[in-house]
Design a protein around this motif. Structure first.
Motif, short mmCIF file in Angstrom:
data_model
loop_
_atom_site.label_atom_id
_atom_site.label_comp_id
_atom_site.label_asym_id
_atom_site.label_seq_id
_atom_site.Cartn_x
_atom_site.Cartn_y
_atom_site.Cartn_z
N GLY A 1 0.85 -1.18 0.00
CA GLY A 1 0.00 0.00 0.00
C GLY A 1 0.89 1.23 0.00
N VAL A 2 0.89 1.96 -1.08
CA VAL A 2 1.84 3.06 -1.25
C VAL A 2 1.09 4.39 -1.28
CG1 VAL A 2 3.59 4.07 -2.77
CG2 VAL A 2 3.46 1.59 -2.50
N GLY A 3 1.55 5.32 -0.47
CA GLY A 3 0.95 6.64 -0.42
C GLY A 3 1.74 7.65 -1.24
N CYS A 4 1.13 8.78 -1.44
CA CYS A 4 1.75 9.88 -2.18
C CYS A 4 3.06 10.30 -1.51
CB CYS A 4 0.78 11.05 -2.22
SG CYS A 4 1.40 12.52 -3.06
N GLY A 5 4.09 10.47 -2.30
CA GLY A 5 5.34 11.00 -1.78
C GLY A 5 5.29 12.51 -1.73
N GLY A 6 6.25 13.10 -1.04
CA GLY A 6 6.26 14.54 -0.92
C GLY A 6 7.63 15.10 -0.65
N GLY A 7 7.68 16.40 -0.49
CA GLY A 7 8.92 17.10 -0.22
C GLY A 7 9.47 17.78 -1.46
N ARG A 8 10.33 18.75 -1.21
CA ARG A 8 10.83 19.60 -2.28
C ARG A 8 11.61 18.84 -3.35
NH1 ARG A 8 14.78 24.49 -0.60
NH2 ARG A 8 15.80 24.90 -2.59
N VAL A 9 12.42 17.88 -2.95
CA VAL A 9 13.23 17.15 -3.93
C VAL A 9 12.33 16.40 -4.91
CG1 VAL A 9 14.85 15.25 -4.25
CG2 VAL A 9 15.30 16.98 -2.50
N LEU A 10 11.35 15.67 -4.38
CA LEU A 10 10.45 14.91 -5.26
C LEU A 10 9.63 15.84 -6.15
CD1 LEU A 10 9.27 12.20 -6.16
CD2 LEU A 10 7.62 12.38 -4.29
N LEU A 11 9.08 16.91 -5.58
CA LEU A 11 8.31 17.86 -6.38
C LEU A 11 9.16 18.42 -7.51
CD1 LEU A 11 6.56 19.93 -3.54
CD2 LEU A 11 5.48 18.17 -4.95
N SER A 12 10.40 18.76 -7.21
CA SER A 12 11.28 19.35 -8.22
C SER A 12 11.63 18.34 -9.31
CB SER A 12 12.57 19.86 -7.56
OG SER A 12 12.28 20.91 -6.64
N ARG A 13 11.81 17.10 -8.93
CA ARG A 13 12.12 16.07 -9.93
C ARG A 13 10.94 15.83 -10.85
NH1 ARG A 13 15.29 11.89 -5.83
NH2 ARG A 13 17.32 12.95 -5.93
N MET A 14 9.74 15.81 -10.30
CA MET A 14 8.55 15.65 -11.14
C MET A 14 8.40 16.83 -12.09
SD MET A 14 7.21 12.69 -10.26
CE MET A 14 8.92 12.17 -10.09
N ALA A 15 8.64 18.04 -11.58
CA ALA A 15 8.56 19.22 -12.44
C ALA A 15 9.61 19.18 -13.54
CB ALA A 15 8.72 20.49 -11.59
N ASN A 16 10.78 18.60 -13.24
CA ASN A 16 11.82 18.48 -14.25
C ASN A 16 11.41 17.53 -15.37
OD1 ASN A 16 14.72 16.89 -15.01
ND2 ASN A 16 14.77 19.12 -15.00
N LEU A 17 10.65 16.48 -15.04
CA LEU A 17 10.14 15.58 -16.07
C LEU A 17 9.20 16.32 -17.02
CD1 LEU A 17 9.41 12.34 -13.99
CD2 LEU A 17 11.19 12.64 -15.71
N ILE A 18 8.45 17.26 -16.49
CA ILE A 18 7.58 18.08 -17.34
C ILE A 18 8.41 19.04 -18.18
CG2 ILE A 18 5.71 19.77 -17.37
CD1 ILE A 18 4.83 18.64 -14.62
N GLN A 19 9.35 19.71 -17.54
CA GLN A 19 10.15 20.72 -18.23
C GLN A 19 10.94 20.11 -19.40
OE1 GLN A 19 13.41 22.47 -15.97
NE2 GLN A 19 12.99 24.49 -16.84
N THR A 20 11.39 18.86 -19.23
CA THR A 20 12.18 18.21 -20.28
C THR A 20 11.32 17.48 -21.31
OG1 THR A 20 12.44 16.28 -18.83
CG2 THR A 20 14.22 17.93 -18.82
N GLY A 21 9.99 17.56 -21.15
CA GLY A 21 9.09 16.99 -22.14
C GLY A 21 8.83 15.50 -22.01
N ARG A 22 9.28 14.90 -20.92
CA ARG A 22 9.07 13.44 -20.75
C ARG A 22 7.66 13.11 -20.25
NH1 ARG A 22 13.75 10.86 -21.58
NH2 ARG A 22 15.70 12.02 -21.28
N VAL A 23 7.02 14.05 -19.61
CA VAL A 23 5.66 13.85 -19.12
C VAL A 23 4.83 15.07 -19.52
CG1 VAL A 23 4.18 13.48 -17.11
CG2 VAL A 23 6.47 12.48 -17.17
N GLU A 24 3.64 14.81 -20.03
CA GLU A 24 2.70 15.88 -20.41
C GLU A 24 1.43 15.73 -19.58
OE1 GLU A 24 3.23 16.74 -25.01
OE2 GLU A 24 3.05 14.58 -24.64
N PRO A 25 1.47 16.16 -18.33
CA PRO A 25 0.31 15.92 -17.44
C PRO A 25 -0.92 16.71 -17.82
CG PRO A 25 1.89 17.38 -16.38
CD PRO A 25 2.54 16.91 -17.66
N GLU A 26 -0.75 17.77 -18.62
CA GLU A 26 -1.92 18.57 -19.01
C GLU A 26 -2.92 17.76 -19.83
OE1 GLU A 26 1.18 19.24 -22.28
OE2 GLU A 26 1.16 18.96 -20.09
#
Length: 360
Positions: A300-325
């Motif tokens: 059973g896995v819950g949502c992760g958090g914290g600045r490092v994880l948030l920044s890494r996820m945002a980097n996936l968007i910035q580099t075009g690897r994820v298009e969450p929109e």
């Protein structure tokens, strides 16, 4: 203490705007804290589950502001905040891990949370569906929105991306392994994309709504399966030439856990990302669990958090690897429209994946 507008749960299937949501005066926030003006919100299926049950499992939330997916602009910071300033556009952590805790020292920071879902009725704050949101550890639980990342993209980070990517990572999947994702709402769709980036081979996206199947294919699902077909598990087993290596459970009722185990090979891993707020039991048929000795792992896995994880996820968007929109299907404007957006979940609107509400 002062009071502001916010969206609260009033009872079963009932949300409303309240004028009595507490927030500290700027001079009274803790030295590490911050006040955030929301710019965009997004309701979640867990908010919907809470509302549908009248917060039965967390009764102290009745009458309190709810919500945990939000991006905004900093309005005030405490004297010990070093990395953020007034005016910064930020992604706000959904789960608020307590980084100064024994759990954090043990590598499990998210198991001690400083938010409304932690089982504590905080008198000075609630969720993020408010005019101003108070957090107590800005440097650790905010992330700056990178250049080129839109607010719509950024608001998919705190929960949709952080939950899905945390869950897929917990599979410890090997390159080329198969994975079935049961429930392809917004978290399940993000799990499809996370599985692609983790090197999955066959990816089975199990749902029923055409709009979700379309996005699943864009994200890299190799086959879309409609769970309304009585033999959908047999379809997967036939196509995969046997049970799958991994399962990610992202929707449905408590009964889906047993179905996930049914399609999982002995020695495989099932990660559950669903939230169960109805206080119902979770049945598991012994045979699908290998009669208790099939070496099937359930996490059973819950949502992760914290600045490092948030920044890494945002980097996936910035580099075009994820298009969450691609998840966003409905757009509203104004805090007063949050209950209307939530009604899309409560009414099971089949055109819905994810709504956003602009604070304008």
């Amino acid at each position: 203490m002062r009071y502001m507008k916010g969206v609260v749960i009033e009872g079963k299937n009932k949300m409303a705007v309240s004028d009595h949501c507490p927030v500290p005066e700027p001079e009274n926030i803790v030295p590490t804290g911050a006040l955030i003006k929301p710019m965009i919100w997004s309701p979640c299926t867990s908010d919907a589950h809470l509302c549908a049950t009248g917060a039965a499992s967390l009764p102290y939330l009745v009458g309190k502001a709810v919500g945990h997916e939000m991006c905004g602009v900093i309005k005030a910071v405490g004297s010990d905040v070093h990395d953020f300033k007034v005016g910064d556009p930020v992604i706000v952590c959904a789960v608020m891990p307590v980084w100064r805790s024994l759990e954090a020292q043990d590598g499990q920071a998210k198991q001690r949370q400083d938010n409304m879902y932690a089982g504590i009725d905080y008198p000075d704050r609630g969720g993020s569906f408010v005019e101003e949101y108070y957090i107590r550890d800005a440097d650790m639980n905010l992330a700056k929105i990178p250049e080129g990342v839109t607010m719509e993209q950024a608001v998919m980070v705190p929960d949709m991306m952080c939950t899905a990517f945390e869950g897929v990572q917990a599979l410890n999947m090997k390159f080329g392994q198969s994975v079935a994702i049961l429930g392809i709402g917004p978290v399940g769709l993000m799990a499809v994309r996370a599985a692609v980036l983790q090197g999955a081979g066959s990816i089975y996206a199990i749902g029923s709504r055409p709009i979700c199947f379309d996005v699943a294919k864009q994200y890299g699902a190799t086959k879309c399966i409609d769970y309304h077909n009585e033999d959908y598990i047999d379809q997967i087993l036939a196509d995969n030439h046997g049970p799958v290596d991994n399962v990610v459970l992202c929707g449905g009722t408590e009964k889906e856990l047993s179905k996930g185990l049914q399609m999982l090979k002995n020695g495989g891993t099932l990660v559950n990302l669903s939230a169960y707020f109805g206080n119902s039991s979770i049945p598991i048929e012994p045979a699908v669990w290998g009669f208790g000795y099939g070496d099937k792992t359930i996490k059973g896995v819950g949502c992760g958090g914290g600045r490092v994880l948030l920044s890494r996820m945002a980097n996936l968007i910035q580099t075009g690897r994820v298009e969450p929109e691609k998840l966003i299907t409905h757009r509203f404007h104004g805090l007063d429209q949050i209950p209307a957006a939530m009604d899309l979940f409560l009414n099971h609107d089949r055109t819905l994946i994810k709504p956003v509400i602009y604070n304008d």
